[in-house]
Design a protein around this motif. Structure first.
Motif, PDB file in Angstrom:
ATOM      1  N   LYS A  64      16.322  20.080  98.993  1.00 23.40           N
ATOM      2  CA  LYS A  64      15.335  19.015  98.832  1.00 23.40           C
ATOM      3  C   LYS A  64      14.807  19.089  97.404  1.00 23.40           C
ATOM      4  O   LYS A  64      14.222  20.086  96.992  1.00 23.40           O
ATOM      5  CB  LYS A  64      14.197  19.177  99.830  1.00 23.40           C
ATOM      6  CG  LYS A  64      13.230  18.041  99.771  1.00 23.40           C
ATOM      7  CD  LYS A  64      12.226  18.072 100.874  1.00 23.40           C
ATOM      8  CE  LYS A  64      11.318  16.880 100.670  1.00 23.40           C
ATOM      9  NZ  LYS A  64      10.329  16.744 101.674  1.00 23.40           N
ATOM     10  N   LEU A  65      15.042  18.030  96.650  1.00 18.40           N
ATOM     11  CA  LEU A  65      14.641  18.018  95.241  1.00 18.40           C
ATOM     12  C   LEU A  65      13.187  17.598  95.098  1.00 18.40           C
ATOM     13  O   LEU A  65      12.767  16.599  95.693  1.00 18.40           O
ATOM     14  CB  LEU A  65      15.521  17.041  94.457  1.00 18.40           C
ATOM     15  CG  LEU A  65      17.010  17.354  94.421  1.00 18.40           C
ATOM     16  CD1 LEU A  65      17.763  16.206  93.774  1.00 18.40           C
ATOM     17  CD2 LEU A  65      17.262  18.633  93.679  1.00 18.40           C
ATOM     18  N   PRO A  66      12.397  18.334  94.303  1.00 14.54           N
ATOM     19  CA  PRO A  66      11.036  17.892  94.008  1.00 14.54           C
ATOM     20  C   PRO A  66      11.076  16.582  93.214  1.00 14.54           C
ATOM     21  O   PRO A  66      12.080  16.253  92.583  1.00 14.54           O
ATOM     22  CB  PRO A  66      10.457  19.016  93.146  1.00 14.54           C
ATOM     23  CG  PRO A  66      11.389  20.160  93.269  1.00 14.54           C
ATOM     24  CD  PRO A  66      12.712  19.612  93.687  1.00 14.54           C
ATOM     25  N   ALA A  67       9.984  15.839  93.242  1.00  9.14           N
ATOM     26  CA  ALA A  67       9.926  14.535  92.560  1.00  9.14           C
ATOM     27  C   ALA A  67      10.205  14.662  91.064  1.00  9.14           C
ATOM     28  O   ALA A  67      10.832  13.791  90.473  1.00  9.14           O
ATOM     29  CB  ALA A  67       8.572  13.891  92.795  1.00  9.14           C
ATOM     30  N   ASP A  68       9.755  15.760  90.453  1.00  9.36           N
ATOM     31  CA  ASP A  68       9.950  15.922  89.008  1.00  9.36           C
ATOM     32  C   ASP A  68      11.352  16.404  88.642  1.00  9.36           C
ATOM     33  O   ASP A  68      11.709  16.458  87.479  1.00  9.36           O
ATOM     34  CB  ASP A  68       8.900  16.868  88.430  1.00  9.36           C
ATOM     35  CG  ASP A  68       8.983  18.263  89.012  1.00  9.36           C
ATOM     36  OD1 ASP A  68       9.494  18.418  90.132  1.00  9.36           O
ATOM     37  OD2 ASP A  68       8.532  19.203  88.338  1.00  9.36           O
ATOM     38  N   LYS A  69      12.187  16.770  89.627  1.00  8.68           N
ATOM     39  CA  LYS A  69      13.544  17.253  89.341  1.00  8.68           C
ATOM     40  C   LYS A  69      14.614  16.359  89.937  1.00  8.68           C
ATOM     41  O   LYS A  69      15.722  16.801  90.199  1.00  8.68           O
ATOM     42  CB  LYS A  69      13.713  18.663  89.889  1.00  8.68           C
ATOM     43  CG  LYS A  69      12.977  19.699  89.091  1.00  8.68           C
ATOM     44  CD  LYS A  69      13.536  21.053  89.338  1.00  8.68           C
ATOM     45  CE  LYS A  69      12.861  22.034  88.428  1.00  8.68           C
ATOM     46  NZ  LYS A  69      13.378  23.356  88.551  1.00  8.68           N
ATOM     47  N   SER A  70      14.301  15.100  90.158  1.00  8.31           N
ATOM     48  CA  SER A  70      15.289  14.225  90.782  1.00  8.31           C
ATOM     49  C   SER A  70      16.073  13.403  89.763  1.00  8.31           C
ATOM     50  O   SER A  70      16.965  12.655  90.141  1.00  8.31           O
ATOM     51  CB  SER A  70      14.602  13.297  91.788  1.00  8.31           C
ATOM     52  OG  SER A  70      13.638  12.514  91.129  1.00  8.31           O
ATOM     53  N   ASP A  71      15.781  13.530  88.482  1.00  7.14           N
ATOM     54  CA  ASP A  71      16.546  12.785  87.483  1.00  7.14           C
ATOM     55  C   ASP A  71      17.728  13.622  86.982  1.00  7.14           C
ATOM     56  O   ASP A  71      17.803  14.826  87.200  1.00  7.14           O
ATOM     57  CB  ASP A  71      15.652  12.333  86.328  1.00  7.14           C
ATOM     58  CG  ASP A  71      15.081  13.487  85.536  1.00  7.14           C
ATOM     59  OD1 ASP A  71      14.882  14.566  86.120  1.00  7.14           O
ATOM     60  OD2 ASP A  71      14.826  13.321  84.336  1.00  7.14           O
ATOM     61  N   MET A  72      18.640  12.963  86.309  1.00  5.46           N
ATOM     62  CA  MET A  72      19.891  13.583  85.871  1.00  5.46           C
ATOM     63  C   MET A  72      19.665  14.774  84.949  1.00  5.46           C
ATOM     64  O   MET A  72      20.253  15.841  85.132  1.00  5.46           O
ATOM     65  CB  MET A  72      20.738  12.531  85.160  1.00  5.46           C
ATOM     66  CG  MET A  72      22.051  13.019  84.658  1.00  5.46           C
ATOM     67  SD  MET A  72      22.918  11.665  83.871  1.00  5.46           S
ATOM     68  CE  MET A  72      23.551  12.479  82.445  1.00  5.46           C
ATOM     69  N   LYS A  73      18.811  14.624  83.968  1.00  3.70           N
ATOM     70  CA  LYS A  73      18.592  15.684  82.986  1.00  3.70           C
ATOM     71  C   LYS A  73      18.013  16.937  83.635  1.00  3.70           C
ATOM     72  O   LYS A  73      18.414  18.058  83.310  1.00  3.70           O
ATOM     73  CB  LYS A  73      17.662  15.179  81.884  1.00  3.70           C
ATOM     74  CG  LYS A  73      17.486  16.150  80.754  1.00  3.70           C
ATOM     75  CD  LYS A  73      16.643  15.580  79.647  1.00  3.70           C
ATOM     76  CE  LYS A  73      16.466  16.601  78.543  1.00  3.70           C
ATOM     77  NZ  LYS A  73      15.643  16.116  77.461  1.00  3.70           N
ATOM     78  N   SER A  74      17.086  16.770  84.571  1.00  5.07           N
ATOM     79  CA  SER A  74      16.469  17.917  85.239  1.00  5.07           C
ATOM     80  C   SER A  74      17.466  18.681  86.094  1.00  5.07           C
ATOM     81  O   SER A  74      17.429  19.912  86.160  1.00  5.07           O
ATOM     82  CB  SER A  74      15.295  17.460  86.105  1.00  5.07           C
ATOM     83  OG  SER A  74      14.304  16.890  85.318  1.00  5.07           O
ATOM     84  N   ILE A  75      18.358  17.963  86.760  1.00 13.62           N
ATOM     85  CA  ILE A  75      19.360  18.622  87.601  1.00 13.62           C
ATOM     86  C   ILE A  75      20.325  19.442  86.745  1.00 13.62           C
ATOM     87  O   ILE A  75      20.603  20.599  87.032  1.00 13.62           O
ATOM     88  CB  ILE A  75      20.121  17.579  88.448  1.00 13.62           C
ATOM     89  CG1 ILE A  75      19.173  16.970  89.475  1.00 13.62           C
ATOM     90  CG2 ILE A  75      21.327  18.199  89.134  1.00 13.62           C
ATOM     91  CD1 ILE A  75      19.717  15.773  90.206  1.00 13.62           C
ATOM     92  N   VAL A  76      20.810  18.845  85.669  1.00  9.97           N
ATOM     93  CA  VAL A  76      21.735  19.547  84.776  1.00  9.97           C
ATOM     94  C   VAL A  76      21.054  20.762  84.153  1.00  9.97           C
ATOM     95  O   VAL A  76      21.630  21.851  84.093  1.00  9.97           O
ATOM     96  CB  VAL A  76      22.281  18.588  83.700  1.00  9.97           C
ATOM     97  CG1 VAL A  76      23.082  19.341  82.657  1.00  9.97           C
ATOM     98  CG2 VAL A  76      23.121  17.496  84.335  1.00  9.97           C
ATOM     99  N   THR A  77      19.811  20.609  83.713  1.00  7.21           N
ATOM    100  CA  THR A  77      19.071  21.712  83.110  1.00  7.21           C
ATOM    101  C   THR A  77      18.856  22.846  84.107  1.00  7.21           C
ATOM    102  O   THR A  77      18.976  24.022  83.755  1.00  7.21           O
ATOM    103  CB  THR A  77      17.714  21.222  82.577  1.00  7.21           C
ATOM    104  OG1 THR A  77      17.948  20.180  81.628  1.00  7.21           O
ATOM    105  CG2 THR A  77      16.933  22.339  81.919  1.00  7.21           C
ATOM    106  N   ALA A  78      18.548  22.513  85.367  1.00 10.69           N
ATOM    107  CA  ALA A  78      18.325  23.537  86.389  1.00 10.69           C
ATOM    108  C   ALA A  78      19.586  24.358  86.634  1.00 10.69           C
ATOM    109  O   ALA A  78      19.519  25.583  86.787  1.00 10.69           O
ATOM    110  CB  ALA A  78      17.850  22.883  87.688  1.00 10.69           C
ATOM    111  N   VAL A  79      20.740  23.716  86.652  1.00 10.12           N
ATOM    112  CA  VAL A  79      21.994  24.446  86.865  1.00 10.12           C
ATOM    113  C   VAL A  79      22.335  25.299  85.643  1.00 10.12           C
ATOM    114  O   VAL A  79      22.700  26.464  85.768  1.00 10.12           O
ATOM    115  CB  VAL A  79      23.147  23.466  87.195  1.00 10.12           C
ATOM    116  CG1 VAL A  79      24.474  24.206  87.263  1.00 10.12           C
ATOM    117  CG2 VAL A  79      22.878  22.746  88.500  1.00 10.12           C
ATOM    118  N   LEU A  80      22.186  24.724  84.460  1.00 12.44           N
ATOM    119  CA  LEU A  80      22.530  25.459  83.240  1.00 12.44           C
ATOM    120  C   LEU A  80      21.584  26.625  82.974  1.00 12.44           C
ATOM    121  O   LEU A  80      21.956  27.579  82.289  1.00 12.44           O
ATOM    122  CB  LEU A  80      22.548  24.508  82.040  1.00 12.44           C
ATOM    123  CG  LEU A  80      23.633  23.434  82.065  1.00 12.44           C
ATOM    124  CD1 LEU A  80      23.499  22.518  80.855  1.00 12.44           C
ATOM    125  CD2 LEU A  80      25.013  24.049  82.128  1.00 12.44           C
TER     126      LEU A  80
END
Length: 90
Positions: free
Chosen positions: A9-25
């Protein structure tokens, strides 16, 4: 290859493309691979010691994501999935 998958479940502040890529990297030293689908993020890498292939995919829909890791070594795949899931949720 062994496959591990879980729902995140993604938080509201991590649902955009850049946040997802940054979280994985932030968790893993992987390379993002282009995807034909808009809401699917693909990553690939090799381990340093044994050159084992590692594949990560994050498929997002409606504020949630399906995280899948593929790796020849079961322990590496499970640990990587747990760490990436924590980074995406937190």
């Amino acid at each position: 290859m062994n496959e591990n998958s879980t729902k995140v479940k993604l938080p509201a502040d991590k649902s955009d493309m850049k946040s997802i890529v940054t979280a994985v990297l932030k968790v893993a030293n992987v390379l993002q691979v282009p995807s034909a689908e808009e809401n699917k993020f693909l990553f690939a890498a090799r381990t340093l010691a044994t050159q084992t292939l590692v594949l990560i995919s994050v498929d997002t829909k409606n504020g949630a994501a399906k995280l899948t890791t593929n790796c020849e070594k079961m322990v590496i795949g499970a640990m990587l999935m747990k760490d990436v899931k924590g980074s995406l949720e937190g």
